[in-house]
Design an enzyme around this catalytic site. Structure first.
Site, PDB file in Angstrom:
ATOM      1  N   LYS A   1       0.836  -1.191   0.000  1.00  0.00           N
ATOM      2  CA  LYS A   1       0.000   0.000   0.000  1.00  0.00           C
ATOM      3  C   LYS A   1       0.876   1.248   0.000  1.00  0.00           C
ATOM      4  O   LYS A   1       0.597   2.216  -0.673  1.00  0.00           O
ATOM      5  CB  LYS A   1      -0.875   0.016   1.252  1.00  0.00           C
ATOM      6  CG  LYS A   1      -1.681  -1.246   1.398  1.00  0.00           C
ATOM      7  CD  LYS A   1      -2.364  -1.290   2.753  1.00  0.00           C
ATOM      8  CE  LYS A   1      -2.950  -2.667   2.995  1.00  0.00           C
ATOM      9  NZ  LYS A   1      -3.586  -2.817   4.292  1.00  0.00           N
ATOM     10  N   ARG A   2       1.908   1.154   0.785  1.00  0.00           N
ATOM     11  CA  ARG A   2       2.806   2.302   0.931  1.00  0.00           C
ATOM     12  C   ARG A   2       3.449   2.677  -0.388  1.00  0.00           C
ATOM     13  O   ARG A   2       3.399   3.809  -0.840  1.00  0.00           O
ATOM     14  CB  ARG A   2       3.910   1.959   1.933  1.00  0.00           C
ATOM     15  CG  ARG A   2       3.638   2.430   3.329  1.00  0.00           C
ATOM     16  CD  ARG A   2       4.414   3.692   3.684  1.00  0.00           C
ATOM     17  NE  ARG A   2       5.850   3.498   3.604  1.00  0.00           N
ATOM     18  CZ  ARG A   2       6.562   2.798   4.476  1.00  0.00           C
ATOM     19  NH1 ARG A   2       5.963   2.237   5.497  1.00  0.00           N
ATOM     20  NH2 ARG A   2       7.860   2.678   4.338  1.00  0.00           N
TER      21      ARG A   2
END
Length: 496
Positions: free
Chosen positions: A251-252
């Site tokens: 996600k990062r």
RNA sequence: GCCGCUAUGGUGUAAGUGGUUAACACGCCGCCCUCUCAAGGCGGAGAGUACGGGUUCGAGUCCCGUUAGCGGUACCA
């Protein structure tokens, strides 16, 4: 003990619902539906620091949009805290776990990975934990005296752990490679491995279907099941979904392209995303790829899930292919094939969101609205295209694409031809596809120019684009009045 | 470091128990259709199955090793 299939999807609300999680949810759902079982949602919110209510909402929203609402739940793991502690206490009493008074290691600021490696090296000689065989009475006295202790499970000193994974097959691991894991922290809070097992037992989960990242730790969990005297469920681990370059899809790092809500917001059809995701790591074994949910349910089997991780092939640099091209293809395919009555409200919603909606589209011009959708959907890939590319068809305000002007309206002759065409169209008795075509072709012949010059010029004059539906379809769709108005309005743009 | 999992064109996948020129889809390229773009039709390039050894008459399919990627190894989940 039941034969009934009960599965669960257990996301932790430390981030939004991403594609990997969505696929795990989907496979659980498919498996449950296939076997007439129950699909449960359990939010693993034991990490209170990193969890947030907003994330919970996002996950619920994403699942709902995908049509994967739970049969039971959502339950929240944190609410079962008492059960987790009680289970650990029981294990201590039965001598299957013990109090470890070793002071908690200071968490330094080094990278976790580094710390793990260092610790492993230091423990290479591996003496066993000095508190493992401390008599329970003595341990209790120490607790009484106010000493803090964690609770660790006693892992057998020799032998091998085995379980049959429905996807990966037989899994084996030497007990000597598993250290006595902590069940309860010295502050009294339960740890993940204990919590999941206790919850899965209490919820009567028959099949644990989750990501491959849990594969090796499953041995620990099996140990906990056995210590607790519970029946061990069947496990099915799913290969991970990776980013291009075979790196972990995070996600990062990869941002919104992995978030389910992005697909909703950018005009995906839930069924298309589901179909795409289903084929990431699984195949029915035949050539068919477009499958309805019913077909997916009918054909799905965990044994057919493959073991290698799949790459989610998006291209960050290419806005045209902001996500996996195959996902876009699926979406376009669904857009084209779905019943127009089902597409209609979705397009209406798009138009409402972008201020292009008119109530008449649901009233006296409903037929027109449907026909227009039918015309446009052949060349669109997402729902949002109707509001962006489709603007000239639903609104009199639209922009002229500079490159289209240059390509189709630069010929100075059009300065006379376009208004001339307009006059011809004005005189037509019936403003139909065939009539407008006949008029245009006759006019081009008279003027000694190729029909294409008029056609392409008219397309850009009418829509601002260089590409789009057939010109006579466009004219009929716009109607005589707007066609004439736009043709005349565009005369100023000719030349340059 | 240790333990484990995986490895078929650019991507997703096929190729029951080893047996013809490794198949399909997406993407890419070209042609047809055509007023453009799509859609549709037709065709093409692109892997000899990570690498190296075996077993076998014969291996993508079995065995071993190597490499790479990933996962786990935590009083994270």
């Amino acid at each position: 003990m039941t034969d009934k299939v009960r599965v669960r999807f257990a996301p932790s609300p430390t981030g939004y619902l991403h594609l990997g999680g969505a696929r795990t949810a989907l496979f659980n759902w498919l498996f449950a539906r296939k076997h007439g079982g129950t699909y449960i949602l359990r939010i693993e919110d034991t990490d209170q620091q990193r969890s947030s209510e907003e994330m919970v909402r996002g996950i619920l929203e994403g699942l709902h949009w995908m049509g994967l609402d739970a049969d039971e739940g959502p339950f929240f793991q944190s609410s079962f805290d008492r059960e987790h502690r009680a289970a650990a206490r029981r294990l201590v009493e039965e001598g299957k776990a013990y109090y470890d008074f070793t002071p908690k290691q200071e968490t330094d600021d080094r990278d976790v990975q580094e710390r793990i490696v260092d610790r492993a090296r230091a423990q290479a000689g591996k003496e066993k934990n000095p508190y493992r065989d401390l008599p329970l009475e003595e341990a209790l006295q120490r607790i009484e005296a106010g000493h803090q202790a964690a609770i660790r499970l006693k892992v057998p000193e020799e032998g091998v752990s085995r379980f049959e994974d429905m996807v990966f097959g037989l899994q084996e691991r030497d007990y000597c490679d598993i250290e006595d894991l902590v069940l309860i922290r010295s502050d009294g809070s339960p740890l993940y491995n204990l919590s999941v097992v206790v919850d899965d037992i209490n919820m009567n989960i028959s099949h644990v279907i989750r990501g491959q990242d849990h594969l090796t730790n499953t041995h620990k969990q099996v140990l906990i099941y056995k210590a607790l005297g519970a029946e061990v469920p069947k496990f099915g681990h799913l290969p991970l979904i990776m980013a291009p370059g075979r790196e972990k899809l995070s996600k990062r790092k990869h941002g919104e392209v992995v978030s389910v809500t992005t697909y909703r917001d950018r005009g995906f059809l839930p069924d298309a995303l589901v179909n795409f995701l289903a084929l990431l790591g699984w195949s029915p074994g035949a050539d068919q790829e477009i499958m309805s949910r019913e077909e997916l349910i009918e054909k799905f089997s965990l044994e057919a899930v493959n073991k290698s991780s799949a790459i989610f092939n998006y291209h960050e640099s290419d806005p045209q292919n902001w996500t996996d091209p195959k996902a876009l293809w699926f979406n376009a395919e669904y857009l084209r094939q779905m019943p127009i009555e089902e597409l209609e409200p979705l397009v209406a919603e798009q138009l409402k969101q972008s201020g292009l909606w008119r109530d008449e589209y649901a009233g006296e011009r409903r037929n027109w609205f449907r026909e227009t959708i039918a015309l446009l959907r052949m060349r669109y890939r997402t729902l949002t295209d109707f509001a962006t590319l489709g603007q000239p068809y639903f609104s009199d305000e639209f922009e002229y694409d500079p490159s289209a002007l240059k390509k189709n309206l630069k010929d100075a002759r059009l300065k006379e031809l376009i208004p001339g065409l307009a006059r011809r169209l004005e005189d037509l008795e019936d403003f139909t596809h065939d009539a407008t075509e006949a008029a245009l072709r006759a006019f081009s012949e008279e003027q000694g120019v190729k029909a294409g010059l008029l056609i392409n010029g008219a397309r850009t004059a009418l829509t601002g684009h260089a590409v789009g539906p057939g010109i006579f379809d466009i004219m009929v769709m716009l109607g005589r009045e707007r066609t004439l108005e736009r043709l005349n309005r565009a005369t100023d743009l000719i030349g340059q």
